[in-house]
Design an enzyme around this catalytic site. Structure first.
Site, PDB file in Angstrom:
ATOM      1  CG  ASP A  15      -2.175   0.870   0.985  1.00 27.31           C
ATOM      2  OD1 ASP A  15      -2.624   0.963  -0.171  1.00 27.31           O
ATOM      3  OD2 ASP A  15      -2.681   1.455   1.948  1.00 27.31           O
ATOM      4  CG  HIS A 207      -5.751   0.105   5.639  1.00 25.12           C
ATOM      5  ND1 HIS A 207      -4.645  -0.621   5.232  1.00 25.12           N
ATOM      6  CD2 HIS A 207      -5.847   1.149   4.789  1.00 25.12           C
ATOM      7  CE1 HIS A 207      -4.108  -0.029   4.174  1.00 25.12           C
ATOM      8  NE2 HIS A 207      -4.812   1.043   3.882  1.00 25.12           N
ATOM      9  CB  CYS A 240      -5.683   4.105  -3.078  1.00 25.56           C
ATOM     10  SG  CYS A 240      -6.714   3.067  -4.126  1.00 25.56           S
TER      11      CYS A 240
HETATM   12 ZN    ZN Z   1      -4.668   1.942   2.022  1.00 26.90          ZN
END
Ligand code: ZN
Length: 302
Positions: A15, A207, A240
């Protein structure tokens, strides 16, 4: 009342890096993973097995998997979006756990995975079954659980219904992701508590992205509400490609500083994390957003 220990899941190699335009070498990714292990990480999201045209930074997933240190005590997680990704991850023989993703809204699910929210739940359940069929485990994350970049507010009932459907498939945990960094602590406390009660004994992971500065407050509230595992990224790296405006994950060293100072064990070595954050800044050629690594050491070693 909060627990005395929580688990950190290091997500910087996946990520953290996936949104970076500059391609990072496989060697540097493996060095980051080795450093995370040396700092105490025992679960690491190492890469994702996705279409390299969609996420060029993860095009070396097979090479990363092949280069992972042989460690019985470390769980390597590979993120997958579909059956083909799961097959690739399992075929490496080096990925211990699959990470599946179900998205809480239709518009984000279509942008991220080209399927509806319900379709993403079905896909995640199939991935969990695939992992189990191969003698591995799987975890699943509910993305956009606290808000969607396209649809706005996300109702808690929707997330609860998804968690119930996903729990039936037998994941090792269910994660609640604030993919675009819009969550606030009151919302986090409520949703973590409700999901935890609903899926027990399956544990809850959280998260958070620190896009609006609420990341650490959300971590604290999640831990207080009984979350067992916290995703975090060394240096606070992360974003993202399908979530406009998403900025970094909560920084591993910031989370560890806060929790350890508050008497909650993480099993992590803060000095090693700070050192790795500095090293990662040189790899990325910029100052990373994590704060503890830029502050004087406290308390000073006696
Ligand atoms: Zn993330």
């Amino acid at each position: 009342m909060y627990t005395k220990t929580v688990e950190l899941l290091e997500v910087a190699p996946r990520d953290g890096l996936q949104n970076e335009k500059t391609l990072i070498s496989t060697e540097a990714k493996l060095a980051l993973i080795a450093r995370a292990i040396a700092a105490g990480a025992r679960r690491i999201e190492v890469t994702s097995f996705v279409n390299p045209r969609a996420v060029p930074q993860m095009a070396d997933a097979d090479a990363v998997a092949a280069g992972l240190p042989q460690r019985e005590d470390v769980t390597y997680i590979g993120l997958v979006m579909n059956q083909r990704g799961a097959e690739r991850a399992l075929a490496t023989g080096r990925i211990d756990q699959l990470g599946a993703v179900a998205v809480a809204t239709d518009r984000f699910a279509i942008a991220n995975q080209n399927q509806t929210s319900d379709g993403s739940v079905e896909a995640a359940r199939a991935i969990i079954a695939q992992a189990q069929g191969a003698g591995r485990t799987a975890q699943v994350t509910i993305a956009a659980a606290f808000g969607c970049p396209f649809e706005g507010e996300v109702g808690q009932e929707r997330v609860l219904a998804m968690a119930a459907a996903l729990a039936e498939a037998g994941p090792v945990e269910i994660g609640l992701a604030d993919t675009i960094g819009v969550a606030n602590p009151a919302h986090v406390g409520q949703l973590v508590g409700r999901v935890r009660n609903l899926i027990a004994p399956i544990p809850v992971r959280v998260h958070f992205h620190n896009t609006r500065g609420t990341g650490l407050a959300n971590v604290w509230e999640a831990v207080t509400a009984g979350a067992r595992t916290i995703d975090a990224s060394i240096g606070g790296l992360g974003g993202c490609p399908f979530a406009p405006g998403a900025s970094g994950n909560v920084a591993s060293e910031d989370v560890v500083y806060m929790l350890e100072r508050a008497g909650i064990g993480t099993g992590m070595d803060l000095a090693a994390l700070v050192d790795t954050s500095h090293w990662l800044g040189t790899i990325m050629d910029r100052t990373l957003p994590g704060m503890v690594a830029r502050a004087p050491v406290f308390p000073k070693a006696s």
